[in-house]
Design an enzyme around this catalytic site. Structure first.
Site, mmCIF file in Angstrom:
data_model
loop_
_atom_site.group_PDB
_atom_site.id
_atom_site.type_symbol
_atom_site.label_atom_id
_atom_site.label_comp_id
_atom_site.label_asym_id
_atom_site.label_seq_id
_atom_site.Cartn_x
_atom_site.Cartn_y
_atom_site.Cartn_z
ATOM 1 C CB CYS A 86 4.526 -3.574 12.862
ATOM 2 S SG CYS A 86 4.894 -2.031 12.288
ATOM 3 C CG HIS A 185 3.006 -2.528 17.617
ATOM 4 N ND1 HIS A 185 3.932 -3.546 17.352
ATOM 5 C CD2 HIS A 185 3.230 -1.527 16.660
ATOM 6 C CE1 HIS A 185 4.861 -3.115 16.582
ATOM 7 N NE2 HIS A 185 4.498 -1.746 16.382
ATOM 8 C CD GLU A 187 2.995 -6.015 19.582
ATOM 9 O OE1 GLU A 187 4.171 -5.880 19.249
ATOM 10 O OE2 GLU A 187 2.130 -6.060 19.066
#
Length: 529
Positions: A86, A185, A187
Protein backbone atom coordinates in the site's frame (compact mmCIF):
# COMPACT_ATOMS: atom_id res chain seq x y z
CA UNK A 1 24.70 -27.68 16.58
CA UNK A 2 21.31 -25.99 17.02
CA UNK A 3 20.61 -23.28 14.46
CA UNK A 4 20.14 -19.69 15.64
CA UNK A 5 16.38 -19.04 15.40
CA UNK A 6 17.16 -15.38 14.60
CA UNK A 7 19.55 -16.29 11.77
CA UNK A 8 17.05 -15.50 9.01
CA UNK A 9 15.13 -12.33 9.74
CA UNK A 10 12.79 -9.89 8.07
CA UNK A 11 12.76 -6.16 8.85
CA UNK A 12 9.36 -4.44 8.70
CA UNK A 13 9.44 -0.65 8.47
CA UNK A 14 6.33 0.91 10.01
CA UNK A 15 4.76 3.85 8.18
CA UNK A 16 1.82 4.00 10.59
CA UNK A 17 -0.69 1.48 9.24
CA UNK A 18 -3.21 -0.04 11.64
CA UNK A 19 -2.22 -3.39 10.11
CA UNK A 20 1.56 -3.21 10.62
CA UNK A 21 1.69 -5.54 13.63
CA UNK A 22 -0.46 -7.95 11.64
CA UNK A 23 2.26 -8.12 8.96
CA UNK A 24 4.78 -9.13 11.63
CA UNK A 25 2.43 -11.75 13.06
CA UNK A 26 1.88 -13.24 9.60
CA UNK A 27 5.63 -13.47 8.98
CA UNK A 28 6.11 -15.15 12.37
CA UNK A 29 3.29 -17.60 11.56
CA UNK A 30 5.26 -18.65 8.48
CA UNK A 31 8.06 -19.58 10.90
CA UNK A 32 10.49 -16.71 10.33
CA UNK A 33 11.68 -14.14 12.86
CA UNK A 34 10.99 -10.49 12.11
CA UNK A 35 11.15 -7.14 13.85
CA UNK A 36 9.07 -4.01 13.42
CA UNK A 37 10.91 -0.68 13.39
CA UNK A 38 9.89 2.91 12.74
CA UNK A 39 10.42 4.00 9.11
CA UNK A 40 13.12 6.52 10.07
CA UNK A 41 15.69 3.87 11.01
CA UNK A 42 19.34 4.64 10.26
CA UNK A 43 21.54 2.82 7.77
CA UNK A 44 23.81 1.77 10.63
CA UNK A 45 20.91 0.16 12.50
CA UNK A 46 19.80 -1.71 9.38
CA UNK A 47 23.31 -2.95 8.64
CA UNK A 48 23.61 -4.20 12.21
CA UNK A 49 20.24 -5.99 11.99
CA UNK A 50 21.28 -7.54 8.66
CA UNK A 51 17.84 -8.52 7.35
CA UNK A 52 17.20 -11.20 4.76
CA UNK A 53 14.46 -8.99 3.35
CA UNK A 54 12.57 -5.76 4.06
CA UNK A 55 8.82 -5.08 4.10
CA UNK A 56 7.49 -1.51 3.84
CA UNK A 57 4.12 -1.21 5.60
CA UNK A 58 1.06 0.80 4.70
CA UNK A 59 0.38 4.16 6.31
CA UNK A 60 -2.21 6.92 6.68
CA UNK A 61 -0.24 9.72 5.00
CA UNK A 62 0.04 10.69 1.33
CA UNK A 63 3.23 10.31 -0.70
CA UNK A 64 2.10 13.40 -2.64
CA UNK A 65 2.40 15.64 0.44
CA UNK A 66 5.64 17.37 1.38
CA UNK A 67 7.28 15.94 4.46
CA UNK A 68 5.50 12.59 4.31
CA UNK A 69 7.59 9.56 5.35
CA UNK A 70 10.07 7.96 2.96
CA UNK A 71 12.02 4.73 3.16
CA UNK A 72 15.72 5.25 3.91
CA UNK A 73 17.69 5.12 0.64
CA UNK A 74 19.73 2.23 2.03
CA UNK A 75 16.63 0.02 1.75
CA UNK A 76 16.99 0.01 -2.03
CA UNK A 77 20.79 -0.32 -2.01
CA UNK A 78 21.17 -3.12 0.54
CA UNK A 79 20.95 -5.90 -2.04
CA UNK A 80 18.06 -7.66 -0.29
CA UNK A 81 14.45 -8.19 -1.46
CA UNK A 82 11.96 -5.40 -0.68
CA UNK A 83 8.16 -5.76 -0.50
CA UNK A 84 6.10 -2.54 -0.41
CA UNK A 85 2.51 -2.79 0.81
CA UNK A 86 0.00 0.00 0.00
CA UNK A 87 1.83 3.19 1.14
CA UNK A 88 5.01 1.10 1.05
CA UNK A 89 4.46 0.44 -2.66
CA UNK A 90 3.72 4.11 -3.32
CA UNK A 91 6.87 5.41 -1.63
CA UNK A 92 8.92 2.72 -3.37
CA UNK A 93 7.52 3.80 -6.74
CA UNK A 94 8.07 7.50 -6.07
CA UNK A 95 11.59 7.07 -4.65
CA UNK A 96 12.69 4.90 -7.59
CA UNK A 97 11.48 7.32 -10.28
CA UNK A 98 7.80 6.49 -10.70
CA UNK A 99 4.82 8.77 -10.12
CA UNK A 100 2.03 8.73 -7.52
CA UNK A 101 -1.06 10.90 -7.50
CA UNK A 102 -4.18 11.30 -5.42
CA UNK A 103 -7.06 9.50 -7.06
CA UNK A 104 -10.63 10.70 -7.42
CA UNK A 105 -11.68 7.04 -7.13
CA UNK A 106 -10.67 5.77 -3.72
CA UNK A 107 -10.66 2.04 -3.06
CA UNK A 108 -11.73 0.81 0.36
CA UNK A 109 -12.85 -2.74 1.02
CA UNK A 110 -13.00 -5.81 -1.18
CA UNK A 111 -11.62 -5.66 -4.72
CA UNK A 112 -10.91 -8.14 -7.48
CA UNK A 113 -7.36 -8.00 -8.81
CA UNK A 114 -6.41 -9.42 -12.21
CA UNK A 115 -2.92 -10.93 -12.44
CA UNK A 116 -1.62 -9.77 -15.81
CA UNK A 117 -0.33 -11.85 -18.71
CA UNK A 118 2.22 -14.45 -17.74
CA UNK A 119 2.82 -13.01 -14.25
CA UNK A 120 0.78 -15.77 -12.63
CA UNK A 121 3.47 -18.18 -13.79
CA UNK A 122 6.62 -16.05 -13.87
CA UNK A 123 6.33 -13.60 -10.95
CA UNK A 124 8.01 -15.01 -7.86
CA UNK A 125 5.46 -13.16 -5.72
CA UNK A 126 2.21 -14.19 -7.44
CA UNK A 127 3.22 -17.52 -8.98
CA UNK A 128 0.42 -20.13 -8.94
CA UNK A 129 -1.87 -18.02 -6.75
CA UNK A 130 -5.49 -17.57 -7.76
CA UNK A 131 -9.02 -17.33 -6.36
CA UNK A 132 -10.68 -17.59 -9.77
CA UNK A 133 -9.86 -17.51 -13.50
CA UNK A 134 -10.98 -14.66 -15.78
CA UNK A 135 -12.44 -15.28 -19.25
CA UNK A 136 -9.05 -14.34 -20.75
CA UNK A 137 -7.31 -17.01 -18.65
CA UNK A 138 -5.68 -14.62 -16.17
CA UNK A 139 -5.78 -15.37 -12.45
CA UNK A 140 -8.15 -13.31 -10.30
CA UNK A 141 -7.50 -12.52 -6.64
CA UNK A 142 -9.94 -11.36 -3.96
CA UNK A 143 -8.08 -8.67 -1.98
CA UNK A 144 -8.61 -5.93 0.59
CA UNK A 145 -7.91 -2.37 -0.54
CA UNK A 146 -7.54 0.73 1.64
CA UNK A 147 -6.04 3.62 -0.33
CA UNK A 148 -6.72 7.00 -1.90
CA UNK A 149 -3.44 7.59 -3.76
CA UNK A 150 -2.28 5.32 -6.55
CA UNK A 151 0.81 4.72 -8.67
CA UNK A 152 0.27 6.22 -12.12
CA UNK A 153 3.74 5.55 -13.55
CA UNK A 154 5.90 2.66 -12.40
CA UNK A 155 9.71 3.08 -12.15
CA UNK A 156 12.01 2.01 -14.98
CA UNK A 157 12.84 -1.72 -15.01
CA UNK A 158 9.56 -2.52 -13.22
CA UNK A 159 6.61 -4.34 -14.78
CA UNK A 160 2.96 -4.16 -13.80
CA UNK A 161 1.91 -7.63 -12.64
CA UNK A 162 -1.69 -6.94 -11.52
CA UNK A 163 -4.48 -4.40 -11.98
CA UNK A 164 -8.04 -3.58 -10.94
CA UNK A 165 -10.73 -1.73 -12.87
CA UNK A 166 -9.71 1.57 -11.22
CA UNK A 167 -6.07 0.88 -10.31
CA UNK A 168 -3.88 0.19 -13.38
CA UNK A 169 -0.85 -0.73 -11.25
CA UNK A 170 -2.28 -2.83 -8.40
CA UNK A 171 1.01 -4.72 -8.18
CA UNK A 172 4.46 -4.15 -9.67
CA UNK A 173 7.75 -6.03 -9.72
CA UNK A 174 11.41 -5.70 -10.56
CA UNK A 175 12.23 -9.41 -10.58
CA UNK A 176 15.97 -8.82 -11.13
CA UNK A 177 16.34 -6.70 -8.00
CA UNK A 178 13.61 -8.65 -6.16
CA UNK A 179 11.57 -5.49 -5.50
CA UNK A 180 7.79 -5.94 -5.26
CA UNK A 181 4.86 -3.68 -4.48
CA UNK A 182 1.15 -4.33 -4.01
CA UNK A 183 -1.57 -1.74 -3.55
CA UNK A 184 -3.69 -4.09 -1.41
CA UNK A 185 -3.12 -5.63 2.04
CA UNK A 186 -1.92 -9.26 1.94
CA UNK A 187 -1.64 -9.35 5.74
CA UNK A 188 -5.42 -9.21 6.40
CA UNK A 189 -7.57 -12.32 6.17
CA UNK A 190 -9.90 -10.56 3.70
CA UNK A 191 -7.12 -11.00 1.10
CA UNK A 192 -7.69 -14.72 0.73
CA UNK A 193 -4.30 -15.60 -0.77
CA UNK A 194 -2.37 -12.99 1.24
CA UNK A 195 -0.63 -15.52 3.47
CA UNK A 196 0.68 -17.35 0.38
CA UNK A 197 2.05 -14.10 -1.08
CA UNK A 198 3.89 -13.35 2.15
CA UNK A 199 5.17 -16.93 2.24
CA UNK A 200 6.44 -16.58 -1.34
CA UNK A 201 8.27 -13.39 -0.37
CA UNK A 202 9.74 -14.64 2.90
CA UNK A 203 10.66 -18.20 1.90
CA UNK A 204 11.10 -18.25 -1.87
CA UNK A 205 12.32 -14.72 -2.60
CA UNK A 206 14.26 -13.97 0.63
CA UNK A 207 15.37 -17.59 1.11
CA UNK A 208 14.46 -17.73 4.80
CA UNK A 209 14.31 -21.04 6.66
CA UNK A 210 11.41 -21.69 9.03
CA UNK A 211 13.38 -21.75 12.30
CA UNK A 212 10.84 -19.85 14.43
CA UNK A 213 8.52 -22.38 16.15
CA UNK A 214 7.15 -22.71 19.71
CA UNK A 215 9.63 -25.53 20.46
CA UNK A 216 12.68 -23.61 19.19
CA UNK A 217 11.50 -20.42 20.92
CA UNK A 218 11.38 -22.33 24.23
CA UNK A 219 14.86 -23.82 23.73
CA UNK A 220 16.26 -20.39 22.87
CA UNK A 221 14.56 -18.68 25.84
CA UNK A 222 15.74 -21.32 28.32
CA UNK A 223 19.33 -21.02 27.07
CA UNK A 224 19.21 -17.22 27.27
CA UNK A 225 17.78 -17.23 30.81
CA UNK A 226 20.49 -19.62 32.01
CA UNK A 227 23.19 -17.50 30.41
CA UNK A 228 21.74 -14.27 31.80
CA UNK A 229 21.14 -15.22 35.45
CA UNK A 230 23.91 -17.77 36.00
CA UNK A 231 23.57 -19.21 39.52
CA UNK A 232 21.46 -16.31 40.85
CA UNK A 233 17.87 -16.45 42.08
CA UNK A 234 14.89 -14.89 40.27
CA UNK A 235 11.62 -13.45 41.57
CA UNK A 236 8.39 -13.18 39.54
CA UNK A 237 5.03 -11.58 40.22
CA UNK A 238 2.66 -14.38 39.15
CA UNK A 239 -0.89 -13.19 38.46
CA UNK A 240 -2.27 -16.31 36.82
CA UNK A 241 -2.67 -14.39 33.56
CA UNK A 242 -1.26 -15.67 30.28
CA UNK A 243 1.99 -13.68 30.19
CA UNK A 244 3.17 -14.19 33.77
CA UNK A 245 2.15 -17.87 33.64
CA UNK A 246 4.24 -18.55 30.54
CA UNK A 247 7.18 -16.61 32.02
CA UNK A 248 6.92 -18.72 35.19
CA UNK A 249 7.05 -21.96 33.19
CA UNK A 250 10.00 -20.80 31.06
CA UNK A 251 12.09 -19.54 33.97
CA UNK A 252 11.27 -22.64 36.04
CA UNK A 253 12.36 -24.86 33.16
CA UNK A 254 15.62 -22.90 32.98
CA UNK A 255 16.58 -22.64 36.67
CA UNK A 256 14.13 -24.77 38.67
CA UNK A 257 13.71 -23.88 42.35
CA UNK A 258 15.90 -20.79 42.06
CA UNK A 259 12.70 -19.09 40.84
CA UNK A 260 10.32 -17.76 43.50
CA UNK A 261 6.87 -16.71 42.31
CA UNK A 262 4.94 -14.18 44.39
CA UNK A 263 1.18 -14.44 43.96
CA UNK A 264 -0.65 -11.42 45.38
CA UNK A 265 -4.32 -12.06 46.14
CA UNK A 266 -5.65 -8.51 46.12
CA UNK A 267 -9.30 -9.42 46.68
CA UNK A 268 -10.10 -8.26 43.13
CA UNK A 269 -9.77 -11.64 41.40
CA UNK A 270 -12.40 -13.88 39.83
CA UNK A 271 -14.18 -16.61 41.82
CA UNK A 272 -11.71 -19.21 43.19
CA UNK A 273 -8.91 -17.76 41.03
CA UNK A 274 -6.36 -17.66 43.84
CA UNK A 275 -6.99 -21.29 44.72
CA UNK A 276 -6.72 -22.31 41.06
CA UNK A 277 -3.38 -20.54 40.62
CA UNK A 278 -1.90 -22.20 43.70
CA UNK A 279 -3.16 -25.65 42.70
CA UNK A 280 -1.95 -25.41 39.09
CA UNK A 281 1.48 -23.88 39.59
CA UNK A 282 2.26 -25.08 43.10
CA UNK A 283 0.71 -28.54 43.32
CA UNK A 284 0.63 -29.59 39.65
CA UNK A 285 3.76 -27.99 38.17
CA UNK A 286 5.79 -27.84 41.39
CA UNK A 287 6.80 -24.19 41.26
CA UNK A 288 7.98 -22.38 44.36
CA UNK A 289 5.13 -19.93 45.13
CA UNK A 290 4.61 -17.45 47.95
CA UNK A 291 0.94 -16.44 48.32
CA UNK A 292 0.25 -13.04 49.85
CA UNK A 293 -3.29 -12.40 51.11
CA UNK A 294 -3.53 -8.65 50.64
CA UNK A 295 -7.28 -8.17 50.19
CA UNK A 296 -7.65 -5.97 53.27
CA UNK A 297 -4.69 -3.81 52.28
CA UNK A 298 -6.04 -3.16 48.77
CA UNK A 299 -9.64 -2.54 49.87
CA UNK A 300 -8.51 -0.16 52.63
CA UNK A 301 -6.48 1.83 50.09
CA UNK A 302 -9.47 1.95 47.72
CA UNK A 303 -11.99 3.00 50.39
CA UNK A 304 -13.87 6.17 49.45
CA UNK A 305 -12.38 6.40 45.93
CA UNK A 306 -14.81 6.27 43.01
CA UNK A 307 -12.80 7.78 40.12
CA UNK A 308 -11.65 5.06 37.66
CA UNK A 309 -8.13 6.34 36.89
CA UNK A 310 -7.46 7.01 40.57
CA UNK A 311 -8.54 3.46 41.39
CA UNK A 312 -6.16 2.07 38.77
CA UNK A 313 -3.26 4.07 40.20
CA UNK A 314 -4.03 2.97 43.76
CA UNK A 315 -4.17 -0.69 42.73
CA UNK A 316 -0.87 -0.36 40.84
CA UNK A 317 0.82 1.46 43.74
CA UNK A 318 -0.33 -1.00 46.40
CA UNK A 319 0.75 -3.95 44.27
CA UNK A 320 4.24 -2.49 44.00
CA UNK A 321 4.35 -1.95 47.77
CA UNK A 322 3.18 -5.50 48.54
CA UNK A 323 5.54 -7.05 46.01
CA UNK A 324 8.42 -4.92 47.29
CA UNK A 325 7.78 -6.13 50.85
CA UNK A 326 7.99 -9.75 49.70
CA UNK A 327 11.01 -9.18 47.47
CA UNK A 328 12.99 -7.74 50.39
CA UNK A 329 12.53 -11.05 52.23
CA UNK A 330 14.29 -12.88 49.40
CA UNK A 331 17.83 -11.72 50.08
CA UNK A 332 19.41 -13.74 47.26
CA UNK A 333 17.08 -12.67 44.44
CA UNK A 334 19.13 -10.67 41.93
CA UNK A 335 16.72 -10.78 38.99
CA UNK A 336 13.12 -9.78 38.40
CA UNK A 337 11.20 -11.71 35.72
CA UNK A 338 8.46 -9.85 33.86
CA UNK A 339 5.85 -10.68 31.23
CA UNK A 340 6.73 -7.85 28.83
CA UNK A 341 5.63 -8.87 25.32
CA UNK A 342 6.59 -7.49 21.90
CA UNK A 343 3.64 -5.06 21.47
CA UNK A 344 4.70 -3.43 24.78
CA UNK A 345 8.19 -2.96 23.34
CA UNK A 346 6.82 -1.52 20.08
CA UNK A 347 4.50 0.92 21.86
CA UNK A 348 7.31 2.11 24.11
CA UNK A 349 9.75 2.74 21.26
CA UNK A 350 10.10 6.44 20.54
CA UNK A 351 10.71 7.47 16.96
CA UNK A 352 12.87 10.53 16.47
CA UNK A 353 10.09 11.93 14.28
CA UNK A 354 7.60 11.64 17.12
CA UNK A 355 5.35 9.38 15.05
CA UNK A 356 5.80 6.22 17.10
CA UNK A 357 3.14 4.85 19.38
CA UNK A 358 2.42 6.31 22.79
CA UNK A 359 3.85 4.52 25.81
CA UNK A 360 1.23 2.58 27.77
CA UNK A 361 1.32 2.15 31.54
CA UNK A 362 0.92 -1.47 32.55
CA UNK A 363 -0.33 -2.91 35.82
CA UNK A 364 2.68 -5.11 36.39
CA UNK A 365 5.85 -4.77 38.41
CA UNK A 366 7.48 -2.37 35.96
CA UNK A 367 7.16 0.41 38.52
CA UNK A 368 9.20 -1.26 41.25
CA UNK A 369 11.41 1.06 43.32
CA UNK A 370 14.82 1.75 41.82
CA UNK A 371 16.54 0.90 45.09
CA UNK A 372 15.70 -2.78 44.50
CA UNK A 373 18.49 -2.72 41.91
CA UNK A 374 17.43 -5.93 40.20
CA UNK A 375 18.20 -6.99 36.66
CA UNK A 376 15.24 -7.67 34.37
CA UNK A 377 14.50 -11.07 32.83
CA UNK A 378 11.98 -10.65 29.99
CA UNK A 379 11.80 -13.91 28.02
CA UNK A 380 8.63 -12.89 26.12
CA UNK A 381 9.77 -9.49 24.88
CA UNK A 382 10.14 -10.78 21.28
CA UNK A 383 6.72 -12.48 21.20
CA UNK A 384 3.23 -11.42 20.18
CA UNK A 385 0.32 -12.55 22.36
CA UNK A 386 -0.70 -15.34 20.00
CA UNK A 387 2.89 -16.64 20.07
CA UNK A 388 2.92 -16.51 23.89
CA UNK A 389 -0.18 -18.71 23.91
CA UNK A 390 1.34 -21.23 21.50
CA UNK A 391 4.50 -21.37 23.61
CA UNK A 392 2.31 -21.91 26.68
CA UNK A 393 0.62 -24.88 25.02
CA UNK A 394 4.03 -26.33 24.15
CA UNK A 395 5.02 -25.94 27.83
CA UNK A 396 1.96 -27.91 28.94
CA UNK A 397 -0.30 -25.13 30.20
CA UNK A 398 -4.03 -25.87 29.71
CA UNK A 399 -5.80 -24.48 26.65
CA UNK A 400 -8.71 -23.08 28.68
CA UNK A 401 -6.32 -20.98 30.76
CA UNK A 402 -4.29 -19.67 27.82
CA UNK A 403 -7.29 -18.80 25.66
CA UNK A 404 -9.71 -17.45 28.24
CA UNK A 405 -11.07 -13.96 27.79
CA UNK A 406 -8.95 -10.93 28.75
CA UNK A 407 -9.10 -9.78 32.36
CA UNK A 408 -8.02 -6.21 33.23
CA UNK A 409 -4.88 -5.68 35.30
CA UNK A 410 -6.82 -3.91 38.10
CA UNK A 411 -9.26 -6.84 38.10
CA UNK A 412 -12.69 -6.30 39.61
CA UNK A 413 -11.47 -2.87 40.73
CA UNK A 414 -12.65 -1.50 37.38
CA UNK A 415 -15.68 -3.78 37.06
CA UNK A 416 -17.19 -2.54 40.29
CA UNK A 417 -18.33 0.93 39.25
CA UNK A 418 -17.55 3.66 41.74
CA UNK A 419 -16.24 2.79 45.19
CA UNK A 420 -14.89 -0.75 45.62
CA UNK A 421 -16.16 -2.69 48.63
CA UNK A 422 -15.77 -6.34 49.62
CA UNK A 423 -19.55 -6.88 49.50
CA UNK A 424 -19.68 -5.59 45.93
CA UNK A 425 -16.72 -7.73 44.82
CA UNK A 426 -18.22 -10.87 46.35
CA UNK A 427 -21.54 -10.33 44.55
CA UNK A 428 -19.81 -9.56 41.26
CA UNK A 429 -17.53 -12.62 41.50
CA UNK A 430 -20.54 -14.91 41.83
CA UNK A 431 -22.53 -13.24 39.03
CA UNK A 432 -19.55 -13.31 36.67
CA UNK A 433 -18.95 -17.00 37.42
CA UNK A 434 -22.58 -17.85 36.56
CA UNK A 435 -22.36 -15.93 33.26
CA UNK A 436 -19.09 -17.60 32.20
CA UNK A 437 -20.30 -21.05 33.29
CA UNK A 438 -23.46 -20.72 31.20
CA UNK A 439 -21.54 -19.41 28.18
CA UNK A 440 -19.34 -22.51 28.30
CA UNK A 441 -22.30 -24.88 28.75
CA UNK A 442 -24.06 -23.31 25.74
CA UNK A 443 -20.87 -23.48 23.58
CA UNK A 444 -20.97 -19.69 23.30
CA UNK A 445 -17.79 -18.84 25.23
CA UNK A 446 -15.44 -19.20 22.26
CA UNK A 447 -17.91 -17.47 19.92
CA UNK A 448 -17.50 -14.17 21.77
CA UNK A 449 -14.20 -12.34 22.25
CA UNK A 450 -14.81 -11.17 25.80
CA UNK A 451 -17.62 -11.57 28.30
CA UNK A 452 -17.98 -10.44 31.90
CA UNK A 453 -20.32 -9.01 34.53
CA UNK A 454 -20.24 -5.47 35.92
CA UNK A 455 -21.49 -4.34 39.34
CA UNK A 456 -23.63 -1.20 39.20
CA UNK A 457 -23.81 0.75 42.48
CA UNK A 458 -27.55 1.40 42.16
CA UNK A 459 -30.41 -0.34 43.90
CA UNK A 460 -33.53 -1.52 42.13
CA UNK A 461 -36.85 -2.89 43.40
CA UNK A 462 -37.50 -6.58 42.85
CA UNK A 463 -40.12 -9.14 43.87
CA UNK A 464 -39.20 -12.45 45.51
CA UNK A 465 -42.12 -14.66 46.52
CA UNK A 466 -44.64 -12.50 48.35
CA UNK A 467 -42.11 -9.86 49.31
CA UNK A 468 -40.32 -6.96 47.70
CA UNK A 469 -36.59 -6.42 47.86
CA UNK A 470 -34.38 -3.47 47.10
CA UNK A 471 -31.05 -4.80 45.87
CA UNK A 472 -28.15 -4.23 43.50
CA UNK A 473 -27.99 -4.34 39.69
CA UNK A 474 -25.62 -6.43 37.55
CA UNK A 475 -24.83 -5.63 33.91
CA UNK A 476 -23.67 -8.36 31.52
CA UNK A 477 -21.26 -7.47 28.71
CA UNK A 478 -20.24 -9.64 25.75
CA UNK A 479 -18.48 -8.41 22.61
CA UNK A 480 -17.19 -9.70 19.30
CA UNK A 481 -13.96 -8.20 17.98
CA UNK A 482 -10.85 -9.05 16.01
CA UNK A 483 -8.38 -6.56 17.49
CA UNK A 484 -10.20 -5.00 20.50
CA UNK A 485 -9.78 -1.60 18.84
CA UNK A 486 -13.39 -1.79 17.67
CA UNK A 487 -16.07 -4.20 18.86
CA UNK A 488 -19.71 -5.17 18.31
CA UNK A 489 -21.96 -6.23 21.17
CA UNK A 490 -22.61 -9.96 20.93
CA UNK A 491 -26.12 -10.92 19.86
CA UNK A 492 -26.57 -13.67 22.43
CA UNK A 493 -29.88 -15.60 22.26
CA UNK A 494 -32.71 -14.05 24.29
CA UNK A 495 -33.52 -17.39 25.93
CA UNK A 496 -29.90 -17.72 27.02
CA UNK A 497 -29.81 -14.22 28.51
CA UNK A 498 -33.09 -14.86 30.31
CA UNK A 499 -31.72 -18.08 31.79
CA UNK A 500 -28.52 -16.36 33.00
CA UNK A 501 -30.53 -13.50 34.51
CA UNK A 502 -32.82 -15.90 36.39
CA UNK A 503 -29.88 -17.85 37.78
CA UNK A 504 -28.09 -14.72 38.99
CA UNK A 505 -31.17 -13.21 40.66
CA UNK A 506 -32.37 -16.48 42.21
CA UNK A 507 -29.01 -17.85 43.35
CA UNK A 508 -27.20 -14.70 44.52
CA UNK A 509 -28.76 -12.95 47.47
CA UNK A 510 -28.34 -9.20 47.05
CA UNK A 511 -29.03 -8.82 43.33
CA UNK A 512 -32.49 -7.82 42.10
CA UNK A 513 -31.95 -6.96 38.44
CA UNK A 514 -29.76 -7.95 35.48
CA UNK A 515 -29.30 -5.82 32.34
CA UNK A 516 -27.42 -6.51 29.08
CA UNK A 517 -25.07 -3.95 27.52
CA UNK A 518 -25.79 -3.36 23.81
CA UNK A 519 -23.14 -0.66 23.23
CA UNK A 520 -20.53 -1.01 20.52
CA UNK A 521 -16.96 0.30 20.56
CA UNK A 522 -16.96 3.08 19.57
CA UNK A 523 -18.68 4.99 21.08
CA UNK A 524 -18.41 2.94 24.30
CA UNK A 525 -15.27 1.19 25.53
CA UNK A 526 -15.33 -2.57 26.17
CA UNK A 527 -14.72 -2.21 29.91
CA UNK A 528 -17.10 0.11 31.77
CA UNK A 529 -14.24 1.90 33.55
Amino acid sequence: MTKDIHQHRILILDFGSQYTQLIARRVREIGVYCELWAWDVTEEQMREFNPSGIILSGGPESVTEAGSPRAPEYVFNAGVPVFGICYGMQTMAEQLGGKVQSSTEREFGYAKVEVLGNSGKTSALLRNIEDAIADNGNALLDVWMSHGDKVTTIPADFTTIAQTATCPHAAMANEAKRFYGVQFHPEVTHTRQGARMLEHFVKDICGCECLWTPATIIDDAVARIREQVGDDEVILGLSGGVDSSVVAMLVHRAIGDRLTCVFVDNGLLRLNEGQQVMEMFGDHFGLNIVKVDAEERFLSALAGEDEPEAKRKIIGRVFVEVFDDEAKKLKNARWLAQGTIYPDVIESAASKTGKAHVIKSHHNVGGLPEEMKMGLVEPLRELFKDEVRRVGLELGLPYDMLYRHPFPGPGLGVRVLGEVKKEYCDLLRKADAVFIEELRKADLYNQVSQAFAVFLPVRSVGVMGDGRKYDWVIALRAVETIDFMTAHWAHLPYDFLGHVSNRIINEINGISRVVYDVSGKPPATIEWE
